[in-house]
Design an enzyme around this catalytic site. Structure first.
Site, PDB file in Angstrom:
ATOM      1  N   PRO A 132       0.791  -1.239   0.000  1.00  0.00           N
ATOM      2  CA  PRO A 132       0.000   0.000   0.000  1.00  0.00           C
ATOM      3  C   PRO A 132       0.822   1.287   0.000  1.00  0.00           C
ATOM      4  O   PRO A 132       0.469   2.249  -0.666  1.00  0.00           O
ATOM      5  CB  PRO A 132      -0.828  -0.125   1.273  1.00  0.00           C
ATOM      6  CG  PRO A 132      -0.996  -1.588   1.465  1.00  0.00           C
ATOM      7  CD  PRO A 132       0.289  -2.196   1.007  1.00  0.00           C
ATOM      8  N   GLY A 133       1.946   1.328   0.717  1.00  0.00           N
ATOM      9  CA  GLY A 133       2.744   2.549   0.769  1.00  0.00           C
ATOM     10  C   GLY A 133       4.024   2.477  -0.017  1.00  0.00           C
ATOM     11  O   GLY A 133       4.943   3.266   0.191  1.00  0.00           O
ATOM     12  N   SER A 136       6.849   2.548  -6.481  1.00  0.00           N
ATOM     13  CA  SER A 136       7.893   1.935  -7.303  1.00  0.00           C
ATOM     14  C   SER A 136       9.137   1.567  -6.507  1.00  0.00           C
ATOM     15  O   SER A 136      10.072   0.987  -7.065  1.00  0.00           O
ATOM     16  CB  SER A 136       8.290   2.896  -8.438  1.00  0.00           C
ATOM     17  OG  SER A 136       7.184   3.176  -9.265  1.00  0.00           O
ATOM     18  N   ARG A 287     -18.837   7.100 -41.258  1.00  0.00           N
ATOM     19  CA  ARG A 287     -19.382   8.383 -40.813  1.00  0.00           C
ATOM     20  C   ARG A 287     -19.215   9.434 -41.915  1.00  0.00           C
ATOM     21  O   ARG A 287     -18.113   9.617 -42.447  1.00  0.00           O
ATOM     22  CB  ARG A 287     -18.644   8.831 -39.547  1.00  0.00           C
ATOM     23  CG  ARG A 287     -18.995  10.218 -39.051  1.00  0.00           C
ATOM     24  CD  ARG A 287     -20.399  10.283 -38.501  1.00  0.00           C
ATOM     25  NE  ARG A 287     -20.629  11.543 -37.809  1.00  0.00           N
ATOM     26  CZ  ARG A 287     -21.803  11.958 -37.392  1.00  0.00           C
ATOM     27  NH1 ARG A 287     -22.889  11.211 -37.592  1.00  0.00           N
ATOM     28  NH2 ARG A 287     -21.930  13.108 -36.761  1.00  0.00           N
ATOM     29  N   GLN A 298      -8.654  15.283 -45.121  1.00  0.00           N
ATOM     30  CA  GLN A 298      -7.207  15.174 -44.910  1.00  0.00           C
ATOM     31  C   GLN A 298      -6.845  15.079 -43.430  1.00  0.00           C
ATOM     32  O   GLN A 298      -5.937  14.320 -43.046  1.00  0.00           O
ATOM     33  CB  GLN A 298      -6.503  16.377 -45.546  1.00  0.00           C
ATOM     34  CG  GLN A 298      -4.991  16.240 -45.575  1.00  0.00           C
ATOM     35  CD  GLN A 298      -4.327  17.438 -46.233  1.00  0.00           C
ATOM     36  OE1 GLN A 298      -4.396  18.548 -45.700  1.00  0.00           O
ATOM     37  NE2 GLN A 298      -3.699  17.233 -47.377  1.00  0.00           N
ATOM     38  N   ILE A 356     -11.852  10.390 -33.314  1.00  0.00           N
ATOM     39  CA  ILE A 356     -12.477  10.116 -34.609  1.00  0.00           C
ATOM     40  C   ILE A 356     -13.957   9.781 -34.432  1.00  0.00           C
ATOM     41  O   ILE A 356     -14.804  10.165 -35.251  1.00  0.00           O
ATOM     42  CB  ILE A 356     -11.740   8.963 -35.322  1.00  0.00           C
ATOM     43  CG1 ILE A 356     -10.383   9.449 -35.845  1.00  0.00           C
ATOM     44  CG2 ILE A 356     -12.572   8.398 -36.484  1.00  0.00           C
ATOM     45  CD1 ILE A 356      -9.491   8.349 -36.394  1.00  0.00           C
ATOM     46  N   GLU A 382       3.663  -2.990 -14.403  1.00  0.00           N
ATOM     47  CA  GLU A 382       5.051  -3.447 -14.550  1.00  0.00           C
ATOM     48  C   GLU A 382       6.042  -2.286 -14.617  1.00  0.00           C
ATOM     49  O   GLU A 382       7.073  -2.370 -15.277  1.00  0.00           O
ATOM     50  CB  GLU A 382       5.228  -4.346 -15.798  1.00  0.00           C
ATOM     51  CG  GLU A 382       4.154  -5.379 -15.991  1.00  0.00           C
ATOM     52  CD  GLU A 382       4.122  -6.419 -14.883  1.00  0.00           C
ATOM     53  OE1 GLU A 382       4.796  -6.225 -13.864  1.00  0.00           O
ATOM     54  OE2 GLU A 382       3.403  -7.405 -15.032  1.00  0.00           O
ATOM     55  N   THR A 384       6.108   2.270 -14.075  1.00  0.00           N
ATOM     56  CA  THR A 384       5.653   3.473 -14.763  1.00  0.00           C
ATOM     57  C   THR A 384       6.635   3.888 -15.861  1.00  0.00           C
ATOM     58  O   THR A 384       7.751   3.365 -15.954  1.00  0.00           O
ATOM     59  CB  THR A 384       5.517   4.624 -13.764  1.00  0.00           C
ATOM     60  OG1 THR A 384       6.822   4.908 -13.206  1.00  0.00           O
ATOM     61  CG2 THR A 384       4.553   4.276 -12.639  1.00  0.00           C
TER      62      THR A 384
END
Length: 404
Positions: A132-133, A136, A287, A298, A356, A382, A384
């Protein structure tokens, strides 16, 4: 995807495996993925199908009942599965990290005991480093194992276990200062860590005496797969459940497994990005605005060109990292680069596909909405982006050391 993200130099067996997995994804995963994801429902039928295909034993050696395939084959299968639903790829990823660690570092008794059942999918793996603390900083692990005769007693709280509830075998990293003075343990924390193999019942609550899986963590995305905490309170394990039989090697065993995991996350990023491109290029041709399909504008063509280029680049780096690991060479540089690039590009390709789709991208009726919530997990899983950059930077300085 007839043209993008092709892999050259595959054997007939690899091509046959990929074709089988691709068909399974198209028929069994894509039609139900969004519905199951919205319900946060574990995809049991899909998992059973993967078990029948032998996917849980893909990288496990044939002598233990597996297919004995390479990391490249596995990564390409993960890419296909993530294209269907990223959560499913997460279910097999942690399983394979544990199987890989057993294959590389386990004692012969541990291999004989676990690998055949893992290959059959009867034992499902999860692995646990984070707390929890912790974030990384793996060296700050506080969970601890203390020797008591022929057993170890484990106490502590772990966090972010993928497959925490459904797994029956967890590889957990804890501190064990056995053989080290307090001063040595403080100066070199990585040398006082040990990986333990914990067998448990599937489910939530107390899954064995001294071990509790509290429940599923509610997440923004990456639903369906169970992500949990793990609480050890006086958990007793026999000494023969130390991975490799010797304490103090856990950090290096875990890092070896994480390299495989980083290739996997890169493959997942490639798969999600491929699917986002498919959705974007398809919608752009359906669309119409100002009297013609938006694909003929374009601005949209430029966006599609950028998306496709990113898909190709990420795929190439992922394949390179997998092949480097398969060759037996050190691949932390390649795996770090592949994981960093593929996850960042995945986020960008998904966002472009979302743009899009316009307002429809914000609707749960459209698949891109699910991908938009799934992609951020890859930026963290796995390691950052910042962790990957640290790994890449240090390795580059090793390779390009200034000779003054």
């Amino acid at each position: 995807m007839a043209r993008l993200a092709q892999t050259h130099g595959l054997t007939d067996i690899q091509q046959e495996i990929l074709s089988t997995v691709r068909d399974f994804v198209d028929k069994e995963i894509l039609p139900v993925a969004t519905e199951l994801e919205h319900r946060d429902e574990y995809p049991q039928q899909i998992v059973d199908g993967l078990k029948e295909l032998g996917l849980f034993g893909l990288m496990i050696p044939e002598e233990y009942g597996g297919l004995g395939e390479s990391l490249l084959t596995y990564a390409l299968c993960v890419e296909e599965i993530a294209r269907g639903w990223m959560s499913v790829s997460g279910i097999i990823n942690t399983h394979f990290i544990v199987a890989y660690m057993l294959k590389q570092h386990g004692t012969q008794e541990q291999k004989d005991h676990f690998l055949p059942r893992m290959a059959a999918g009867d034992v499902r793996g999860a692995f646990s480093m984070s707390e929890p603390g912790l974030g990384s900083d793996v060296s700050a692990i506080t969970s601890k194992a203390v020797r008591d005769g022929d057993e170890y007693v484990l106490n502590g709280q772990k966090m972010w276990l993928t497959n925490g509830g459904t797994s029956t075998l967890v590889a957990v990293l804890v501190r064990s200062d056995e053989g080290h003075s307090p001063e040595e343990a403080a100066a070199k924390p990585h040398k006082s860590m040990t990986t333990f193999l914990i067998e448990k019942e599937p489910g939530f609550g107390e899954v064995r005496p001294g071990l509790t899986i509290p429940g599923k963590i509610d997440k923004m995305g990456y639903k369906g797969v169970d992500t949990t905490e793990l609480i050890m309170d006086g958990l007793r394990l026999p000494a023969d459940r130390v991975l490799g039989g010797t304490t103090g090697r856990g950090f290096y065993q875990m890092m070896d497994g994480v390299e495989v995991g980083r290739v996997n996350v890169a493959a997942r990023g490639c798969g999600v990005a491929q699917r986002a491109f498919e959705l974007g290029v398809s919608y752009a041709q359906q669309r119409h605005t100002f009297g013609k399909p938006i694909a003929q504008h374009q601005a949209i063509q430029f966006k599609l060109a950028e998306m496709a280029t990113k898909v190709e680049a990420a795929h190439a780096m992922m394949v390179n990292a997998a092949r480097k690991k398969d060759s037996g060479e050190r691949n932390d540089l390649e795996a770090g680069m592949a994981k960093y690039l593929a996850s960042e590009y995945c986020k960008e390709v998904v966002e472009d596909a979302f743009r899009i789709h316009g307002g429809y991208g914000f609707s749960k009726e459209y698949e891109i909405e699910r991908l938009y919530r799934e992609a951020p997990m890859l930026l963290i899983g796995e390691g950052t982006a910042e962790i990957q950059k640290m790994i890449i930077g240090r390795r580059l300085l090793e390779e390009y050391r200034f000779q003054g």
